[in-house]
Write an enzyme that holds these catalytic residues in place. Structure first.
Site, mmCIF file in Angstrom:
data_model
loop_
_atom_site.group_PDB
_atom_site.id
_atom_site.type_symbol
_atom_site.label_atom_id
_atom_site.label_comp_id
_atom_site.label_asym_id
_atom_site.label_seq_id
_atom_site.Cartn_x
_atom_site.Cartn_y
_atom_site.Cartn_z
ATOM 1 N N GLY A 177 0.860 -1.184 0.000
ATOM 2 C CA GLY A 177 0.000 0.000 0.000
ATOM 3 C C GLY A 177 0.890 1.225 0.000
ATOM 4 O O GLY A 177 1.350 1.681 -1.044
ATOM 5 N N ASP A 230 1.932 11.497 -8.580
ATOM 6 C CA ASP A 230 2.041 12.943 -8.342
ATOM 7 C C ASP A 230 0.871 13.681 -8.989
ATOM 8 O O ASP A 230 0.235 14.536 -8.375
ATOM 9 C CB ASP A 230 3.368 13.484 -8.896
ATOM 10 C CG ASP A 230 4.536 13.245 -7.961
ATOM 11 O OD1 ASP A 230 4.301 12.954 -6.769
ATOM 12 O OD2 ASP A 230 5.688 13.353 -8.418
ATOM 13 N N ARG A 272 -32.872 27.489 8.557
ATOM 14 C CA ARG A 272 -33.245 26.875 9.820
ATOM 15 C C ARG A 272 -33.336 27.929 10.936
ATOM 16 O O ARG A 272 -32.422 28.734 11.119
ATOM 17 C CB ARG A 272 -32.213 25.807 10.189
ATOM 18 C CG ARG A 272 -32.358 25.213 11.586
ATOM 19 C CD ARG A 272 -33.610 24.388 11.746
ATOM 20 N NE ARG A 272 -33.580 23.637 12.998
ATOM 21 C CZ ARG A 272 -34.627 23.001 13.499
ATOM 22 N NH1 ARG A 272 -35.790 23.025 12.855
ATOM 23 N NH2 ARG A 272 -34.518 22.344 14.634
ATOM 24 N N GLU A 313 -4.262 7.050 -2.968
ATOM 25 C CA GLU A 313 -3.203 7.770 -3.695
ATOM 26 C C GLU A 313 -2.215 8.434 -2.732
ATOM 27 O O GLU A 313 -1.730 9.538 -2.978
ATOM 28 C CB GLU A 313 -3.798 8.745 -4.711
ATOM 29 C CG GLU A 313 -4.541 7.996 -5.811
ATOM 30 C CD GLU A 313 -4.944 8.826 -6.996
ATOM 31 O OE1 GLU A 313 -4.170 9.704 -7.401
ATOM 32 O OE2 GLU A 313 -6.048 8.588 -7.525
#
Length: 378
Positions: free
Chosen positions: A130, A239, A267, A362
């Site tokens: 990873g 990148d 609200r 990423e």
């Protein structure tokens, strides 16, 4: 410095904003049922978004990175799943093919991808690779005129719906990261199996799969670059991918902010809109500041890339800050909505779930800090 968008950039942004309005219709259902937005991906191809940075020579729109992040932000404001489909396809597949592929590879693969006729996926992550992307256990054994590919890839965006996959694999284990290659593999190739779809917390209508390769024959002409170029290819591709994820995170944060701002004006508590309460005003002020900072960092990263300058640090900074802002302020958007923020029809709970992954894929936030620190200390 000129912070004004060009007319062309404004047109791209507005076209993406108009398209995003269409995405709203069934976005909650797609999220709940994890439905891939096939028709919308096709529409993005027709609009030029699926080849937005690819030159028109190869069927793309020929736009720059800034146009890309402007479009991504608008789409991610409404549907982060559709945004990441577009991002992975453009940043992780098309860019690398155009930058490093042979002319034959560009004509065969890049053209249909850039036209949106086919979808791409980038296969780097593995069960044990990873953050340590150099630890590739998928093997591409050199058999002379072809490679024999064996191994498993995890967490692959567009994994089930892609037609063309860029697969990172180890050919020369004794050389470490210098022995890695990147191979083009088409769906349907003998021995290539797509695993079950992951049942995810967020970005649920983006399909994420494992990929399994068992004695898959890949011709040498489907290797990108020289022997051993794969790891460098992956790092350069990531990148640019980080700029796309920064834009996605920015869109998630900005979308949540827009919803929170509108809700705060409508609200009422104690006889007046909650936007008149200082506690809410401070939340909105912080959101405005930090989201705009993320936008500037993202635009600067895109601009730096477009100038042909080194942009690794800028991409990491944009991705780090935008993803942290997305997580922080989607939580605040839910808080501003109160109990309504916890139900699906108000959208902010979905944006909060979508935000988390931007701190992970990423390159995790921790990896971004390493990238930045190494550049600072160099």
């Amino acid at each position: 410095m000129n912070f004004e968008l060009s007319e062309e950039h404004r047109m791209i942004r507005d076209a993406a904003r108009e398209f995003a309005e269409e995405l709203k219709k069934d976005v909650i259902e797609r999220d709940e049922k994890a439905l891939f937005p096939t028709d919308f991906v096709k529409k993005m191809g027709e609009l030029g978004f699926m080849g937005i940075m690819t030159s028109d020579q190869y069927g793309g729109a020929g736009m720059d990175s800034l146009a890309y992040v402007l479009a991504l932000e608008e789409i991610a404001k409404v549907d982060a799943s559709t945004a990441v489909i577009m991002s992975a396809h453009n940043s992780l597949v098309l860019w690398g093919l155009e930058a490093y592929g042979s002319e034959e590879q560009k004509q065969k693969y890049l053209v249909p991808l850039a036209k949106g006729e086919k979808l791409g996926a980038f296969a780097l992550s593995e069960p044990e690779a990873g953050s340590d992307a150099s630890s590739q256990h998928t093997i591409a054994a050199d058999m002379g005129d072809h490679y024999l590919l064996n191994g498993t890839k995890n967490w692959i965006t567009n994994g089930g719906n892609a037609d063309i996959y860029l697969v990172i694999a180890q050919t020369h284990p004794e050389l470490g990261h210098k022995g890695i290659n990147v191979l083009i593999v088409e769906k349907g190739t003998a021995g290539f199996t797509i695993g079950p779809k992951e049942n995810k917390l967020g970005i649920r209508s983006s399909d994420t799969h494992s990929l399994l390769f068992t004695d898959v024959i890949v011709p040498k002409e489907d290797r990108i670059g020289e022997d051993g170029f794969g790891f460098k290819f992956a790092m350069k591709t990531l990148d640019g991918g980080r700029i796309g994820i920064a834009a996605q995170a920015l869109g998630i944060a900005a979308g949540a902010y827009d919803l929170a701002l509108a809700y705060a004006k409508e609200r009422k508590t104690f006889g007046k809109p909650i936007s008149t309460h200082q506690a809410i005003q401070f939340k909105l002020a912080d959101m405005e500041v930090e989201i705009e900072a993320a936008r500037l960092l993202t635009h600067k990263a895109a601009w730096t890339k477009d100038q042909g300058l080194p942009y690794g640090k800028e991409a990491a900074m944009a991705k780090l800050h935008a993803s942290e802002v997305a997580m922080k302020h989607t939580v605040e958007a839910v808080q501003i909505h109160g109990g309504y923020g916890y139900v699906k029809e108000y959208h902010v709970e979905r944006l909060m779930r979508d935000a988390k992954i931007t701190q992970i894929y990423e390159g995790t936030s921790e990896i971004q800090r390493l990238v930045i620190a190494r550049e600072v200390l160099r």
